[in-house]
Design an enzyme around this catalytic site. Structure first.
Site, PDB file in Angstrom:
ATOM      1  N   LYS A 175       0.881  -1.179   0.000  1.00  0.00           N
ATOM      2  CA  LYS A 175       0.000   0.000   0.000  1.00  0.00           C
ATOM      3  C   LYS A 175       0.910   1.218   0.000  1.00  0.00           C
ATOM      4  CE  LYS A 175      -2.041   3.061   1.838  1.00  0.00           C
ATOM      5  NZ  LYS A 175      -1.782   4.467   1.398  1.00  0.00           N
ATOM      6  N   GLU A 250       9.541   1.373  10.696  1.00  0.00           N
ATOM      7  CA  GLU A 250      10.645   2.268  10.309  1.00  0.00           C
ATOM      8  C   GLU A 250      10.068   3.674  10.331  1.00  0.00           C
ATOM      9  OE1 GLU A 250      13.720   1.422   9.776  1.00  0.00           O
ATOM     10  OE2 GLU A 250      13.532  -0.743   9.618  1.00  0.00           O
ATOM     11  N   CYS A 284      14.326  10.278   5.920  1.00  0.00           N
ATOM     12  CA  CYS A 284      14.172   9.880   7.317  1.00  0.00           C
ATOM     13  C   CYS A 284      15.417  10.198   8.126  1.00  0.00           C
ATOM     14  CB  CYS A 284      13.812   8.406   7.410  1.00  0.00           C
ATOM     15  SG  CYS A 284      14.952   7.344   6.525  1.00  0.00           S
ATOM     16  N   GLU A 385      10.406  16.121  14.397  1.00  0.00           N
ATOM     17  CA  GLU A 385      10.827  15.974  12.998  1.00  0.00           C
ATOM     18  C   GLU A 385      10.064  16.955  12.110  1.00  0.00           C
ATOM     19  OE1 GLU A 385       9.377  12.536  10.769  1.00  0.00           O
ATOM     20  OE2 GLU A 385      11.410  12.230  10.008  1.00  0.00           O
TER      21      GLU A 385
HETATM   22  P1  NAD Z   1       2.695   8.628   6.878  1.00  0.00           P
HETATM   23  O1  NAD Z   1       2.783   7.947   8.205  1.00  0.00           O
HETATM   24  O2  NAD Z   1       1.765   9.772   6.748  1.00  0.00           O
HETATM   25  O3  NAD Z   1       2.258   7.577   5.752  1.00  0.00           O
HETATM   26  C1  NAD Z   1       2.998   6.389   5.501  1.00  0.00           C
HETATM   27  C2  NAD Z   1       2.060   5.335   4.933  1.00  0.00           C
HETATM   28  O4  NAD Z   1       1.133   4.969   5.942  1.00  0.00           O
HETATM   29  C3  NAD Z   1       1.223   5.820   3.741  1.00  0.00           C
HETATM   30  O5  NAD Z   1       1.077   4.766   2.814  1.00  0.00           O
HETATM   31  C4  NAD Z   1      -0.107   6.154   4.381  1.00  0.00           C
HETATM   32  O6  NAD Z   1      -1.194   6.059   3.490  1.00  0.00           O
HETATM   33  C5  NAD Z   1      -0.190   5.083   5.456  1.00  0.00           C
HETATM   34  N1  NAD Z   1      -1.039   5.463   6.577  1.00  0.00           N
HETATM   35  C6  NAD Z   1      -1.152   6.691   7.150  1.00  0.00           C
HETATM   36  N2  NAD Z   1      -2.065   6.632   8.152  1.00  0.00           N
HETATM   37  C7  NAD Z   1      -2.499   5.348   8.211  1.00  0.00           C
HETATM   38  C8  NAD Z   1      -3.431   4.675   9.021  1.00  0.00           C
HETATM   39  N3  NAD Z   1      -4.140   5.312   9.964  1.00  0.00           N
HETATM   40  N4  NAD Z   1      -3.626   3.355   8.821  1.00  0.00           N
HETATM   41  C9  NAD Z   1      -2.933   2.696   7.862  1.00  0.00           C
HETATM   42  N5  NAD Z   1      -2.052   3.291   7.040  1.00  0.00           N
HETATM   43  C10 NAD Z   1      -1.836   4.599   7.218  1.00  0.00           C
HETATM   44  O7  NAD Z   1       4.181   9.032   6.481  1.00  0.00           O
HETATM   45  P2  NAD Z   1       4.654   9.877   5.201  1.00  0.00           P
HETATM   46  O8  NAD Z   1       4.326  11.319   5.413  1.00  0.00           O
HETATM   47  O9  NAD Z   1       4.199   9.206   3.947  1.00  0.00           O
HETATM   48  O10 NAD Z   1       6.229   9.660   5.264  1.00  0.00           O
HETATM   49  C11 NAD Z   1       7.095  10.494   5.959  1.00  0.00           C
HETATM   50  C12 NAD Z   1       7.579   9.810   7.217  1.00  0.00           C
HETATM   51  O11 NAD Z   1       8.223   8.572   6.877  1.00  0.00           O
HETATM   52  C13 NAD Z   1       8.624  10.619   7.954  1.00  0.00           C
HETATM   53  O12 NAD Z   1       8.341  10.582   9.322  1.00  0.00           O
HETATM   54  C14 NAD Z   1       9.929   9.866   7.650  1.00  0.00           C
HETATM   55  O13 NAD Z   1      10.929  10.058   8.608  1.00  0.00           O
HETATM   56  C15 NAD Z   1       9.449   8.465   7.590  1.00  0.00           C
HETATM   57  N6  NAD Z   1      10.393   7.615   6.857  1.00  0.00           N
HETATM   58  C16 NAD Z   1      11.132   6.702   7.574  1.00  0.00           C
HETATM   59  C17 NAD Z   1      12.072   5.903   6.929  1.00  0.00           C
HETATM   60  C18 NAD Z   1      12.897   4.902   7.698  1.00  0.00           C
HETATM   61  O14 NAD Z   1      13.542   4.053   7.089  1.00  0.00           O
HETATM   62  N7  NAD Z   1      12.913   4.950   9.025  1.00  0.00           N
HETATM   63  C19 NAD Z   1      12.238   6.012   5.534  1.00  0.00           C
HETATM   64  C20 NAD Z   1      11.455   6.938   4.838  1.00  0.00           C
HETATM   65  C21 NAD Z   1      10.530   7.730   5.518  1.00  0.00           C
END
Ligand code: NAD
Length: 498
Positions: A175, A250, A284, A385
């Site tokens: 997803k 992650e 990240c 962040e």
């Molecule tokens: P996000 O949490 O908004 O979304 C990530 C995914 O989760 C998306 O596919 C979204 O649709 C889904 N999602 C969101 N809410 C959900 C819910 N209630 N139930 C199920 N799925 C849900 O994150 P983002 O804005 O897309 O990404 C940015 C974040 O990702 C930053 O915090 C960044 O640091 C982190 N990140 C971490 C790594 C790592 O390896 N640690 C790598 C890349 C990004």
């Protein structure tokens, strides 16, 4: 306008309810494609296909060596699709094409590395304290893996999950983020061309709250592997808890970069700038919390600011562009909010600090690279962040003090240390509470080296040999060797399992 379809059971299909949403070009602000808005029913269909492929059919019977061959084939095919994939990611995320393209080219390594591990998953013969029973272990796949990914590097992050999950023999439903879904759907052409059987890999696009929740809480999902924000992670872990489904998380970071007074300032400034301003800070591991030894604040800041003047903002497809647009409106507004609150809290903005628009910037959501000094450890900017092009500068007086300051964070994703003293370097490598420590370098990544968070930056590891363990479970097998067994009610010489 292009219209994408879901990828379910080896075919591109429309969503059951026929709903789509627009995906926006980060530079001109226009919708450039329509993407399916999957419902819980679409998720059911994808999970059922993955479950069927796991239990029955060619994938279920496939030897590890054959899985490895398919993964190698996908790795050979991926470079032919790298340019298209990079173009889609640049359209959706504003990441400069000069950054997206090498990332897509490098992505093939994930297929080849885990192809190499597929036929090296070994159980063990357990040395027991008795001779009448043989015990050995089998390392088995879990079943359907749900991979939920963020918008900042959709294909790369998906492959970090998919390659080891498939190598271990699982099937997958991805997803991707609603902010950048197209490249993950496009990636399915690589799996198709490589000849993966139907149902082994599936993609459902749509909202986190709908498709994401339906997937994370699905009772036939055996494992959820999530990359995203802390808030998203909490929601996914809660949803998975309903079926007691194991999760890997992650999450984000507020990674410290520590510069000691003996550091090579040219190298350190380069590392700090790349650490927080490449990809507009939307990574990240962004090194967004800079700790400078008090003795070098002035020369370091002079050098850093001199390297940050006259940067060319613009079209992310223009190779001359140094700073592209922020990926999407929620991220843009969130970043500007952090900047305003940092000013109000008394931090001093010495670079940028505002949105940018005008000639050459199209309708893009641009924010000037921003640097704040006089940041104190309790300020929001030092604790949360931003995930944008904003650097917070703090100072320190001693090694002991900076370790304490750096560790005073709910996060623990990455940390950078700049010093010419090798003993100090390795002392800090042990003392910093962080899943990755960079010494005189920053942002290096390899399929061979584990990545993951300490504290609220997550748990579980991706990349490296150990990542495949996230997608395996151990079965203990007992074999009676005795020709005769004692009376069934006789007390066993050694304990039974009860
Ligand atoms: P996000 O949490 O908004 O979304 C990530 C995914 O989760 C998306 O596919 C979204 O649709 C889904 N999602 C969101 N809410 C959900 C819910 N209630 N139930 C199920 N799925 C849900 O994150 P983002 O804005 O897309 O990404 C940015 C974040 O990702 C930053 O915090 C960044 O640091 C982190 N990140 C971490 C790594 C790592 O390896 N640690 C790598 C890349 C990004």
């Amino acid at each position: 306008m292009e219209q994408y379809q879901l990828f379910v059971n080896g075919r591109f299909v429309d969503p059951i309810e026929g709903r789509f949403f627009d995906t926006l070009n980060s530079f001109d602000g226009q919708a450039w494609a329509r993407v399916p808005l999957a419902s819980a029913e679409d998720v059911n269909r994808a999970v059922a296909a993955a479950d069927q492929a796991f239990r029955d059919g060619p994938w279920a019977r496939m030897l590890p060596q054959e899985r490895a061959r398919l993964l190698h084939r996908a790795g050979d095919i991926l470079p032919d699709h790298a340019e298209t994939l990079a173009r889609l990611e640049t359209l959706d995320t504003g990441k400069r094409f000069v950054e997206s393209l090498p990332q897509m080219k490098a992505a093939a390594a994930w297929f080849h590395y885990y192809a190499g591990l597929a036929d090296k998953v070994e159980g063990a013969l357990v040395p027991l304290d008795r001779a009448d029973i043989l015990n050995y272990t089998l390392r088995e796949p879990l079943g359907v893996v749900a991979a939920i990914t963020p918008w900042n590097s959709p294909v790369m992050v998906a492959l970090w999950k998919v390659a080891p999950a498939l190598a271990a023999g699982n099937t997958v439903v991805i997803k991707p983020s609603e902010q950048a879904s197209a490249s993950t759907l496009e990636l399915m052409k690589v799996f198709e061309a490589a000849g993966f059987p139907p149902g082994v890999i599936n993609v459902v696009t749509g909202d986190g709250a709908e498709a994401g929740q339906a997937l994370a809480s699905h009772p036939r999902v055996a494992k959820v592997t999530f990359t995203g924000s802390e808030g998203g992670g909490r929601a996914v872990q809660r949803a998975a808890a309903e079926s007691l489904t194991p999760v890997t998380m992650e999450l984000g970071g507020k990674s410290p970069q520590i510069v000691f007074s003996d550091a090579d300032l040219d190298q350190a400034t380069n590392g700090v700038i790349a650490g927080v301003f490449l990809s507009n800070g939307q990574t990240c591991v962004a090194g967004s919390r800079l700790f400078l030894h008090r003795d070098i604040v002035e020369p370091f800041m002079d050098l850093l600011l001199s390297k940050m003047t006259d940067l060319k903002m613009g079209d992310p497809f223009d190779p001359q562009t140094q700073i592209g647009p922020v990926a999407n409106r929620p991220q843009y507004e969130k970043t500007l909010g952090f900047i305003e609150r940092a000013k109000a809290a008394g931090a001093v903005c010495v670079l940028g600090g505002q949105a940018a628009s005008g000639a050459g910037l199209g309708q893009g959501l641009f924010i000037e690279p921003t640097v704040f000094t006089e940041v104190t450890p309790d300020m929001e900017l030092a604790r949360q962040e931003v995930f944008g092009p904003v650097l917070a500068v703090l100072t320190f007086d001693s090694e002991e003090a900076v370790v304490e300051l750096a560790n005073d964070s709910p996060y623990g994703l990455a940390a950078g240390v700049w010093t010419e003293d090798p003993r100090r370097m390795h002392r800090l490598a042990r003392q910093l509470e962080s899943g990755t420590v960079y010494l005189n370098t920053y942002r290096a990544v390899s399929v061979a080296s584990p990545v993951g968070g300490y504290k609220q930056s997550g748990f579980g590891r991706e990349n490296g040999v150990e990542a495949i363990n996230e997608f395996l479970q151990t079965k203990s097998v007992w074999v009676g060797l005795a020709e005769q067994t004692p009376h069934p009610l006789a007390v066993a010489a050694t304990p039974n399992n009860d």
